[in-house]
Design a protein around this motif. Structure first.
Motif, PDB file in Angstrom:
ATOM      1  N   ILE A 173       0.771  -1.205   0.114  1.00  0.00           N
ATOM      2  CA  ILE A 173      -0.001  -0.012   0.109  1.00  0.00           C
ATOM      3  C   ILE A 173       0.995   1.231   0.046  1.00  0.00           C
ATOM      4  O   ILE A 173       0.672   2.237  -0.554  1.00  0.00           O
ATOM      5  N   GLY A 174       1.982   1.087   0.754  1.00  0.00           N
ATOM      6  CA  GLY A 174       3.029   2.419   0.881  1.00  0.00           C
ATOM      7  C   GLY A 174       3.484   2.482  -0.536  1.00  0.00           C
ATOM      8  O   GLY A 174       3.756   3.727  -0.902  1.00  0.00           O
ATOM      9  N   ALA A 175       3.949   1.612  -1.221  1.00  0.00           N
ATOM     10  CA  ALA A 175       4.828   1.708  -2.540  1.00  0.00           C
ATOM     11  C   ALA A 175       3.623   2.586  -3.752  1.00  0.00           C
ATOM     12  O   ALA A 175       3.998   3.389  -4.184  1.00  0.00           O
ATOM     13  N   VAL A 176       2.411   2.020  -3.618  1.00  0.00           N
ATOM     14  CA  VAL A 176       1.470   2.716  -4.439  1.00  0.00           C
ATOM     15  C   VAL A 176       1.153   4.246  -3.908  1.00  0.00           C
ATOM     16  O   VAL A 176       1.183   5.092  -5.020  1.00  0.00           O
ATOM     17  N   THR A 177       1.057   4.192  -2.688  1.00  0.00           N
ATOM     18  CA  THR A 177       1.038   5.907  -2.089  1.00  0.00           C
ATOM     19  C   THR A 177       1.953   6.575  -2.204  1.00  0.00           C
ATOM     20  O   THR A 177       1.861   7.759  -2.633  1.00  0.00           O
ATOM     21  N   ASN A 178       3.142   6.194  -2.258  1.00  0.00           N
ATOM     22  CA  ASN A 178       4.278   6.988  -2.869  1.00  0.00           C
ATOM     23  C   ASN A 178       4.220   7.808  -4.060  1.00  0.00           C
ATOM     24  O   ASN A 178       4.788   8.808  -4.066  1.00  0.00           O
ATOM     25  N   ILE A 179       3.537   7.093  -4.848  1.00  0.00           N
ATOM     26  CA  ILE A 179       3.463   7.490  -6.461  1.00  0.00           C
ATOM     27  C   ILE A 179       2.623   8.846  -6.400  1.00  0.00           C
ATOM     28  O   ILE A 179       2.858   9.890  -6.952  1.00  0.00           O
ATOM     29  N   ILE A 180       1.278   8.750  -5.662  1.00  0.00           N
ATOM     30  CA  ILE A 180       0.601   9.915  -5.761  1.00  0.00           C
ATOM     31  C   ILE A 180       1.027  11.084  -4.700  1.00  0.00           C
ATOM     32  O   ILE A 180       0.830  12.205  -5.232  1.00  0.00           O
ATOM     33  N   VAL A 181       1.833  10.588  -3.608  1.00  0.00           N
ATOM     34  CA  VAL A 181       2.363  11.483  -2.952  1.00  0.00           C
ATOM     35  C   VAL A 181       3.365  12.369  -3.660  1.00  0.00           C
ATOM     36  O   VAL A 181       3.696  13.427  -3.446  1.00  0.00           O
ATOM     37  N   ALA A 182       4.184  11.678  -4.500  1.00  0.00           N
ATOM     38  CA  ALA A 182       5.038  12.319  -5.261  1.00  0.00           C
ATOM     39  C   ALA A 182       4.649  13.494  -6.202  1.00  0.00           C
ATOM     40  O   ALA A 182       5.034  14.342  -6.308  1.00  0.00           O
ATOM     41  N   GLU A 192       7.824   2.273   6.744  1.00  0.00           N
ATOM     42  CA  GLU A 192       7.502   2.231   8.132  1.00  0.00           C
ATOM     43  C   GLU A 192       7.327   3.522   8.593  1.00  0.00           C
ATOM     44  O   GLU A 192       7.253   3.849   9.919  1.00  0.00           O
ATOM     45  N   ASP A 193       7.442   4.557   8.101  1.00  0.00           N
ATOM     46  CA  ASP A 193       6.978   6.186   8.395  1.00  0.00           C
ATOM     47  C   ASP A 193       5.850   6.292   9.133  1.00  0.00           C
ATOM     48  O   ASP A 193       4.751   5.785   8.697  1.00  0.00           O
ATOM     49  N   PRO A 194       5.681   6.655  10.478  1.00  0.00           N
ATOM     50  CA  PRO A 194       4.278   6.740  11.137  1.00  0.00           C
ATOM     51  C   PRO A 194       3.416   7.787  10.438  1.00  0.00           C
ATOM     52  O   PRO A 194       2.078   7.545  10.709  1.00  0.00           O
ATOM     53  N   THR A 195       3.849   8.673   9.868  1.00  0.00           N
ATOM     54  CA  THR A 195       2.886   9.714   9.165  1.00  0.00           C
ATOM     55  C   THR A 195       2.199   9.024   7.955  1.00  0.00           C
ATOM     56  O   THR A 195       0.886   9.071   7.906  1.00  0.00           O
ATOM     57  N   ILE A 196       2.826   8.231   7.171  1.00  0.00           N
ATOM     58  CA  ILE A 196       2.064   7.680   5.801  1.00  0.00           C
ATOM     59  C   ILE A 196       1.383   6.308   6.486  1.00  0.00           C
ATOM     60  O   ILE A 196       0.116   6.284   5.959  1.00  0.00           O
ATOM     61  N   LEU A 197       1.737   5.892   7.510  1.00  0.00           N
ATOM     62  CA  LEU A 197       1.102   4.503   8.028  1.00  0.00           C
ATOM     63  C   LEU A 197      -0.179   5.229   8.634  1.00  0.00           C
ATOM     64  O   LEU A 197      -1.403   4.394   8.541  1.00  0.00           O
ATOM     65  N   ARG A 198      -0.236   6.319   9.416  1.00  0.00           N
ATOM     66  CA  ARG A 198      -1.311   6.717  10.076  1.00  0.00           C
ATOM     67  C   ARG A 198      -2.492   7.441   8.812  1.00  0.00           C
ATOM     68  O   ARG A 198      -3.493   7.084   9.071  1.00  0.00           O
ATOM     69  N   LEU A 199      -2.096   7.895   7.797  1.00  0.00           N
ATOM     70  CA  LEU A 199      -2.786   8.431   6.746  1.00  0.00           C
ATOM     71  C   LEU A 199      -3.509   7.179   6.135  1.00  0.00           C
ATOM     72  O   LEU A 199      -4.796   7.283   5.744  1.00  0.00           O
TER      73      LEU A 199
END
Length: 490
Positions: A173-182, A192-199
């Motif tokens: 989920i984090g890998a996919v999320t990083n694309i839109i976050v970019a 493992e970043d707590p910010t992205i885990l919380r979002l």
């Protein structure tokens, strides 16, 4: 006045309102047919409230491709089948492109952003979104490179499990999320970043809760439900926290803004905000930015990551198909990095990717539409303000377009010579003016992530595991929790 008296009064008022509404609507001739509703409750008791698209699909066999149903006191028209949905969303787009009033989403988005906006605000935000996504690489080599880099990071993460069972998919989920976050923030988060885990938690929890019967009750009886506890209160709390993070982020970005070096979508929006034009004041305000970023973040994270989780489960369930994909990849690419240019050379792999999306049926219903004017459609009269719900599930299960709709069958997208063939009824992103703005990006992500993962790993079920393909509870169709062994191929 005690609580019982108050509740009884509310029930009586709602009953009378329902009778009045039915009498008023009774004057319309040729309104689409449907099952007889109960007072106040409508047809709620006959619906599979966890997966209502299943009930709609069954009702379409009795009433045809267009019929009516009551959710509480809201009368809806349900559209099923490719021809009917295409006719509504393409040929009658001007009539069926608006969103209905939804008390829950009115409270969370207030008509801002892109998903639940209407009128000129929606038109401006959609134009901005499409042009900005293209500017920041959607469909281009620049975003392809970001996806392939992220896919390699994900491969390294999965290698760390050393082929042992795991059931935590936050890295995927984090890998996919990083694309839109970019695209939105010009950032990349560690898995493992707590910010992205919380979002991710806030979005995932809301997606699950939006499938709750409590949400449908809230939309039918908002005044009453505001006084009661339930999952709807959690949705409001999560949304407030989620939007708070977005506001804090763009407030910081505003102080760093360089109009000559716009780094991401937020920068571009803030630049528009400062242009001093009338449009800047009317549409490029903070409320629109908050909801727009939230819409794009949630959509960019949820559907693709859910599709990838389906892909891994299906490869475990059908190992012969997985092997066939790997053999094709080995023959065409070998150990080289997967690129979008390889897709035409990988017809079977491409067919599998498409079949995963069809079979997974991630969004079985579109977001509801509304008739913006009185209209006669397919011989039926639909009055202005009627909620319209196209059921995509009915298309992806149609034997007229898919030979074995209940099976996972990649041959749905292959011709007799094994070449990839398009299927016009394959519309997981919907069609028309309200189709997914990020469709091109999602297709690229799905192909690159899936092909890279199957190139590097063989996905196997842990000993004794039962592979259940029944979707989990929620507003989208996601797989139930499962464990997998990602066995490195080299």
């Amino acid at each position: 006045m005690d609580l019982v008296t108050v509740l009884l009064s509310i029930v009586v008022i709602l009953f009378l309102a329902n009778v009045f509404r039915n009498q008023k609507q009774g004057k319309y001739k040729n309104f689409p047919p449907g099952p007889k509703p109960l007072p106040i409750l409508g047809n709620i008791l006959m619906l599979d409230m966890s997966k209502p698209h299943n009930t709609f699909y069954q009702l379409s066999k009795e009433y045809g491709s267009i019929f009516s149903i009551h959710i509480g006191m809201t009368k809806m028209v349900i559209l099923c089948g490719y021809d009917t949905i295409k006719d509504a969303l393409i040929n009658n787009a001007e009539v069926f492109s608006e969103r209905p009033h939804s008390p829950l989403f009115a409270k969370t988005s207030k008509g801002h952003g892109i998903v639940f906006a209407n009128g000129e605000n929606w038109k401006v935000m959609r134009r901005f979104t499409l042009s900005t996504l293209r500017d920041y690489g959607m469909g281009k080599k620049s975003i392809e490179n970001k996806i392939t880099e992220e896919a390699e990071c994900l491969v390294q993460k999965l290698r760390s499990y050393e082929g042992k069972p795991f059931g935590d998919f936050t890295s995927i989920i984090g890998a996919v999320t990083n694309i839109i976050v970019a695209i939105l923030l010009s950032k990349r988060y560690d898995y493992e970043d707590p910010t992205i885990l919380r979002l991710m938690h806030l979005v995932n929890e809301n997606v699950k809760l939006l499938g709750s019967p409590w949400v449908r009750l809230y939309n039918s009886f908002p005044g009453l439900m505001d006084r009661l506890p339930g999952p709807h209160k959690t949705i409001f709390k999560n949304t407030e926290e989620y939007q708070g993070f977005i506001r804090r982020t763009f407030t910081k970005y505003k102080t760093e803004l360089d109009v000559n070096d716009q780094r991401n979508l937020i920068d571009t929006f803030l630049f528009k905000q400062q242009e001093g034009k009338q449009e800047s004041t009317l549409y490029y305000h903070n409320d629109n930015l908050t909801v727009l970023v939230g819409d794009l973040f949630g959509a960019g994270m949820e559907t693709t990551s859910t599709t990838l989780r389906w892909s891994i489960l299906l490869m475990m369930k059908y190992p012969k198909i997985q092997t066939k994909v790997q053999n094709e990849i080995d023959k065409v690419i070998g150990s080289a990095q997967v690129q979008m240019e390889h897709r035409k050379q990988l017809p079977y792999t491409d067919a599998v990717v498409h079949e995963i999306q069809r079979f997974g049926d991630i969004a079985p219903n579109t977001v509801p539409h509304v008739a913006s004017q009185d209209v006669t459609f397919k011989g039926y009269f639909i009055p202005k303000g009627t909620t319209i719900l196209p059921v995509l599930h009915s298309i992806h299960m149609d034997e007229e377009y898919f030979e074995k709709p209940k099976e996972f069958y990649p041959e749905h997208f292959l011709d007799s010579e094994g070449k990839f063939k398009k299927n016009e009824a394959f519309i997981p992103f919907s069609i028309g003016k309200r189709s997914c703005a990020g469709e091109t990006l999602a297709k690229m992500e799905m192909f690159l992530f899936f092909t890279t993962l199957v190139q590097h790993f063989t996905f196997k079920a842990p000993p004794g595991a039962i592979l259940d393909l029944t979707p989990a509870f929620g507003s989208t169709n996601s797989p139930k929790p499962y464990e997998v062994c990602a066995v490195p191929r080299s």
